[in-house]
Enzyme design. Structure first.
Site, PDB file in Angstrom:
ATOM      1  N   CYS A   2       8.569  -2.286  -5.153  1.00 31.28           N
ATOM      2  CA  CYS A   2      10.005  -2.110  -5.023  1.00 31.28           C
ATOM      3  C   CYS A   2      10.388  -0.732  -5.546  1.00 31.28           C
ATOM      4  CB  CYS A   2      10.814  -3.141  -5.794  1.00 31.28           C
ATOM      5  SG  CYS A   2      10.501  -4.811  -5.289  1.00 31.28           S
ATOM      6  N   ARG A  27       6.390   2.198  -2.107  1.00 33.02           N
ATOM      7  CA  ARG A  27       6.456   1.163  -3.150  1.00 33.02           C
ATOM      8  C   ARG A  27       6.693  -0.235  -2.570  1.00 33.02           C
ATOM      9  NH1 ARG A  27       7.140   3.570  -8.184  1.00 33.02           N
ATOM     10  NH2 ARG A  27       7.879   1.636  -9.099  1.00 33.02           N
ATOM     11  N   TRP A  77       9.236  -5.103  -2.121  1.00 36.30           N
ATOM     12  CA  TRP A  77       7.919  -5.715  -1.927  1.00 36.30           C
ATOM     13  C   TRP A  77       8.072  -7.096  -2.555  1.00 36.30           C
ATOM     14  CZ3 TRP A  77       3.912  -7.923  -4.703  1.00 36.30           C
ATOM     15  CH2 TRP A  77       2.674  -8.029  -4.042  1.00 36.30           C
ATOM     16  N   ASN A 103      13.811  -3.694  -9.827  1.00 38.71           N
ATOM     17  CA  ASN A 103      12.371  -3.612  -9.619  1.00 38.71           C
ATOM     18  C   ASN A 103      11.707  -4.324 -10.796  1.00 38.71           C
ATOM     19  OD1 ASN A 103       9.674  -2.801  -9.305  1.00 38.71           O
ATOM     20  ND2 ASN A 103      10.053  -0.809 -10.241  1.00 38.71           N
ATOM     21  N   GLY A 104      10.844  -5.294 -10.527  1.00 40.24           N
ATOM     22  CA  GLY A 104      10.168  -6.001 -11.623  1.00 40.24           C
ATOM     23  C   GLY A 104      10.210  -7.499 -11.401  1.00 40.24           C
ATOM     24  N   GLU A 487     -15.914   1.514  -2.227  1.00 41.90           N
ATOM     25  CA  GLU A 487     -14.695   2.274  -1.940  1.00 41.90           C
ATOM     26  C   GLU A 487     -14.550   2.527  -0.437  1.00 41.90           C
ATOM     27  OE1 GLU A 487     -12.065   2.859  -3.324  1.00 41.90           O
ATOM     28  OE2 GLU A 487     -11.197   4.580  -2.288  1.00 41.90           O
ATOM     29  N   LYS A 491     -11.378   1.157   1.764  1.00 36.77           N
ATOM     30  CA  LYS A 491     -10.528   2.015   2.596  1.00 36.77           C
ATOM     31  C   LYS A 491     -10.376   1.414   3.988  1.00 36.77           C
ATOM     32  CE  LYS A 491      -8.831   3.953   0.356  1.00 36.77           C
ATOM     33  NZ  LYS A 491      -9.015   3.871  -1.027  1.00 36.77           N
ATOM     34  N   GLU A 494      -8.242  -1.913   3.951  1.00 35.04           N
ATOM     35  CA  GLU A 494      -6.807  -1.870   3.667  1.00 35.04           C
ATOM     36  C   GLU A 494      -5.979  -1.214   4.763  1.00 35.04           C
ATOM     37  OE1 GLU A 494      -5.550   0.050   0.018  1.00 35.04           O
ATOM     38  OE2 GLU A 494      -7.096   1.564   0.205  1.00 35.04           O
ATOM     39  N   HIS A 510     -30.657 -11.172  -0.291  1.00 35.87           N
ATOM     40  CA  HIS A 510     -30.374 -12.370  -1.091  1.00 35.87           C
ATOM     41  C   HIS A 510     -29.188 -13.155  -0.522  1.00 35.87           C
ATOM     42  CE1 HIS A 510     -33.323 -11.236  -4.068  1.00 35.87           C
ATOM     43  NE2 HIS A 510     -32.836 -10.002  -4.020  1.00 35.87           N
ATOM     44  N   LYS A 609       2.087   0.894  -3.015  1.00 36.66           N
ATOM     45  CA  LYS A 609       1.322   1.948  -3.682  1.00 36.66           C
ATOM     46  C   LYS A 609       1.176   1.683  -5.166  1.00 36.66           C
ATOM     47  CE  LYS A 609      -0.598   6.078  -3.781  1.00 36.66           C
ATOM     48  NZ  LYS A 609      -1.961   6.090  -3.280  1.00 36.66           N
TER      49      LYS A 609
HETATM   50  O1  M6R Z   1      -2.227   3.353  -9.355  1.00 36.79           O
HETATM   51  P1  M6R Z   1      -3.539   2.683  -9.593  1.00 36.79           P
HETATM   52  O2  M6R Z   1      -4.696   3.585  -9.450  1.00 36.79           O
HETATM   53  O3  M6R Z   1      -3.585   1.971 -10.914  1.00 36.79           O
HETATM   54  O4  M6R Z   1      -3.642   1.587  -8.469  1.00 36.79           O
HETATM   55  C1  M6R Z   1      -4.718   0.702  -8.415  1.00 36.79           C
HETATM   56  C2  M6R Z   1      -4.822   0.042  -7.062  1.00 36.79           C
HETATM   57  O5  M6R Z   1      -3.669  -0.687  -6.793  1.00 36.79           O
HETATM   58  C3  M6R Z   1      -5.047   1.061  -5.942  1.00 36.79           C
HETATM   59  O6  M6R Z   1      -6.169   1.844  -6.172  1.00 36.79           O
HETATM   60  C4  M6R Z   1      -5.193   0.355  -4.592  1.00 36.79           C
HETATM   61  O7  M6R Z   1      -6.389  -0.359  -4.562  1.00 36.79           O
HETATM   62  C5  M6R Z   1      -5.107   1.369  -3.464  1.00 36.79           C
HETATM   63  N1  M6R Z   1      -4.342   0.839  -2.384  1.00 36.79           N
HETATM   64  C6  M6R Z   1      -6.435   1.774  -2.951  1.00 36.79           C
HETATM   65  O8  M6R Z   1      -6.367   2.602  -1.840  1.00 36.79           O
END
Ligand code: M6R
Length: 614
Positions: A2, A27, A77, A103-104, A487, A491, A494, A510, A609
């Site tokens: 948010c 956000r 969000w 927000n929260g 990682e 990517k 997501e 395994h 984000k």
């Molecule tokens: O702001 P942060 O690095 O603490 O965020 C952690 C995760 O939410 C963040 O890395 C998330 O996995 C991203 N969408 C990855 O691309």
């Protein structure tokens, strides 16, 4: 999660609010809304879905709405209540004269709601936020002062909040407050802005005041007053933002993600500059404030992080253990906070976070701080909540990252870990000096090598087209690149929603090998070094099960062509540094697959984000 924005001044508020919400879209983007004052009346406009839907709602009434010089806005969000128009913010009290954006999460909203319903409040939405609107309105009806009403109501709220409130009877005034959620005020000429984050205000002003928890700010076009929870007036700590508006634009790229991938060579250059001064001299990392004797005698290191930052932390563990001979645990913050961890004053706790606002990591840091550990924060946001908790702060200086998929911040976190590991190894004298010199020499060459990878992005693009229709993807690696496999898979998942998984290649047999067939692409990360031959055999095993084989390698071995359908090559470097080069083609692969599939690359579904809820 948010984003909120507010404006009071002498300009038309609506464009400032909508522009602010556009910049805060990272956000959350499941619904949005604004409230403005028109002819002495508070009017709300809301829409489900993307921000464009709100713009479409406002367009027919724009000539009326542009006359307002005060307003608040919100991009959501969803946590409590589905992402519908009725649950979109702002929320109002029953008479509709007081409206808020939030927000929260209000943890005690159920108790408060019961209490307020018993007093006659009628709830329209399923949100926790609406409780706060009724609560403040109830206090306002008693004290007739908006700041005081917010102050008293805030004392009843448990949980995290950043709130902006306006009231029809309190002209041109915004009252805002926060606890465990970010909020800053922007100062203009006879105008004030309030927002969850810098991008919403940077186009208008660089002068800001960051609110601390429980502070309450009252803004009118000509005044700003900051008080604490006991009504004591506080001096303003005005800061100048170090960013330029242009750095937050796409600079001609189709998406922020692609722009951010391309920024990586420059980021590495910046981060290293001034740190490696002469290969024989110790690396200069004055950000680390632990005295050298304490550092030599640390018992252990614990690293807490989430998502992509967690993957950077895994590489951090690998090199800290190898170079410094110290035990390092890496744990998702969300797990760390719910168990009895062995943490004390001889433990260095490292929090890694792009945003510095991830709720779980903030909680983990606060818990370990209480146990007396030295807290080192590695973040891209030196202005964040986490940075304010730091005993030592490594600001990774990647510039604001807008795309939800983290790329350049990961790179900057990796470089920071290499610098930290070399710095600690030099102090502890725990590793071969020649190796450290070799690594420093190699680090300096990395900006050019990353540029070389980016100049060949067409190879990755072609590969992306070829594999874009796969339903599943497997990434395998060994040793230091296990985290690269995780990682790379994250990517792809997501932003393209393809089911992608990273495995240590030795684990394939395994269990996961059962999935392999001619429909499944297996991407082997094969960097030259001590596990190269091992991953080669694991790739053979996958090939024998008819998997579609892709190599990501720095080897020039021609025989690889017999084993792999496609080969993505990166320049050679030391095995320890190979994750820095290996990740770039994987970021590009994910980007081009998602782009080819027509996905919303910068704002993937269900994500935000900055994850400010636990
Ligand atoms: O702001 P942060 O690095 O603490 O965020 C952690 C995760 O939410 C963040 O890395 C998330 O996995 C991203 N969408 C990855 O691309």
């Amino acid at each position: 999660m948010c984003g909120i924005v507010g404006y009071t001044g002498n300009k038309s508020a609506i464009d400032i609010l909508l522009n602010g919400l556009t910049k805060l879209e990272y956000r959350g983007y499941d619904s949005s809304g604004v409230a403005v004052e028109i002819n002495g009346q508070v009017e709300m406009y809301k829409a489900e879905g993307k921000l464009q839907n709100l713009k479409d709602v406002i367009e027919p009434v724009k000539t009326e709405v542009v006359r307002s010089t005060i307003g608040i806005g919100h991009i959501r969000w969803a946590t409590h209540g589905a992402p519908t128009t009725i649950n979109a913010h702002p929320h109002s009290c029953n008479c509709g004269r007081l409206v808020i954006v939030h927000n929260g999460i209000i943890e005690n909203f159920k108790e408060l709601k019961e209490e307020l319903e018993a007093q006659g409040c009628v709830f329209k939405s399923q949100t926790d936020t609406e409780t706060v609107a009724h609560l403040i309105a109830r206090e306002f009806s008693k004290v007739k002062n908006l700041t005081e009403a917010v102050r008293i109501a805030a004392r009843r709220i448990e949980g995290a909040y950043a709130l902006c409130v306006i009231h029809q009877d309190v002209k041109d005034t915004i009252v805002a407050t926060k606890r465990n959620a970010p909020l800053l005020v922007g100062i203009g000429e006879n105008e004030y802005y309030v927002a969850s984050d810098v991008p919403a205000i940077i186009d208008y002003t660089k002068k800001t005041v960051y609110l601390d928890d429980n502070q309450i700010v009252t803004l009118t076009p000509n005044s700003i007053k900051l008080i604490n929870e006991y009504s004591v007036e506080l001096p303003l700590k005005i800061e100048t933002l170090p960013w330029e508006p242009v750095s937050l634009s796409k600079m001609g790229y189709k998406h922020y993600m692609l722009k951010e991938i391309h920024e990586q060579p420059g980021i590495i250059r910046n981060l290293l500059s001034g740190k490696i001064v002469g290969l024989d001299n110790p690396l200069n990392l004055s950000e680390v404030k632990i005295d050298k004797e304490t550092l030599k005698h640390l018992n252990r290191v614990q690293i807490v992080a989430c998502g992509t930052s967690l993957h950077a932390a895994m590489i951090g563990k690998y090199i800290l253990e190898d170079f410094c001979g110290i035990a390092v645990d890496v744990e998702p913050s969300s797990e760390y906070i719910y168990r009895k961890t062995v943490t004390d004053e001889n433990t260095l706790v490292i929090g890694v976070s792009q945003s510095g606002e991830t709720a779980d990591t903030i909680t983990a840091i606060k818990q370990s701080k209480k146990k007396g550990s030295h807290i080192l924060i590695v973040t891209n946001r030196p202005d964040s909540t986490m940075a304010r908790e730091a005993d030592s702060l490594i600001s990774v200086c990647a510039g604001i990252e807008v795309s939800v998929a983290a790329t350049k911040s990961y790179m900057a976190q990796l470089i920071s870990f290499y610098m930290l590991a070399i710095y600690m190894a030099e102090i502890k004298n725990s590793t071969d000096k020649d190796l450290l010199i070799k690594l420093k020499k190699e680090l300096i060459k990395l900006p050019e090598k990353t540029e070389e990878i980016l100049s060949q992005e067409n190879t990755v693009k072609l590969c992306a087209r070829k594999y874009a229709n796969a339903k599943n993807f497997v990434y395998i690696a060994r040793g230091i690149n296990n985290a690269t496999a995780l990682e790379g898979a994250l990517k792809l998942k997501e932003i393209s929603y393809i089911n992608a998984t990273g495995y240590p290649a030795g684990e394939l047999k395994h269990g996961p090998i059962a999935m392999l067939d001619e429909t499944l692409p297996v991407l082997s990360i094969m960097m030259k070094g001590k596990v190269y031959d091992k991953i080669l055999s694991n790739s053979e095993e996958a090939k024998a099960r008819n998997a579609r084989m892709i190599a990501l390698t720095n080897s020039t071995d021609e025989k690889l062509k017999d084993l792999f359908d496609d080969i993505i090559r990166v320049p050679d470097t030391d095995e320890y540094l190979s994750p820095i080069l290996a990740i770039i083609p994987l970021q590009l692969l994910a980007y081009y697959i998602a782009e080819f599939l027509g996905k919303d690359v910068d704002q993937p579904r269900n994500l935000a984000k900055s994850v400010t809820v636990e």
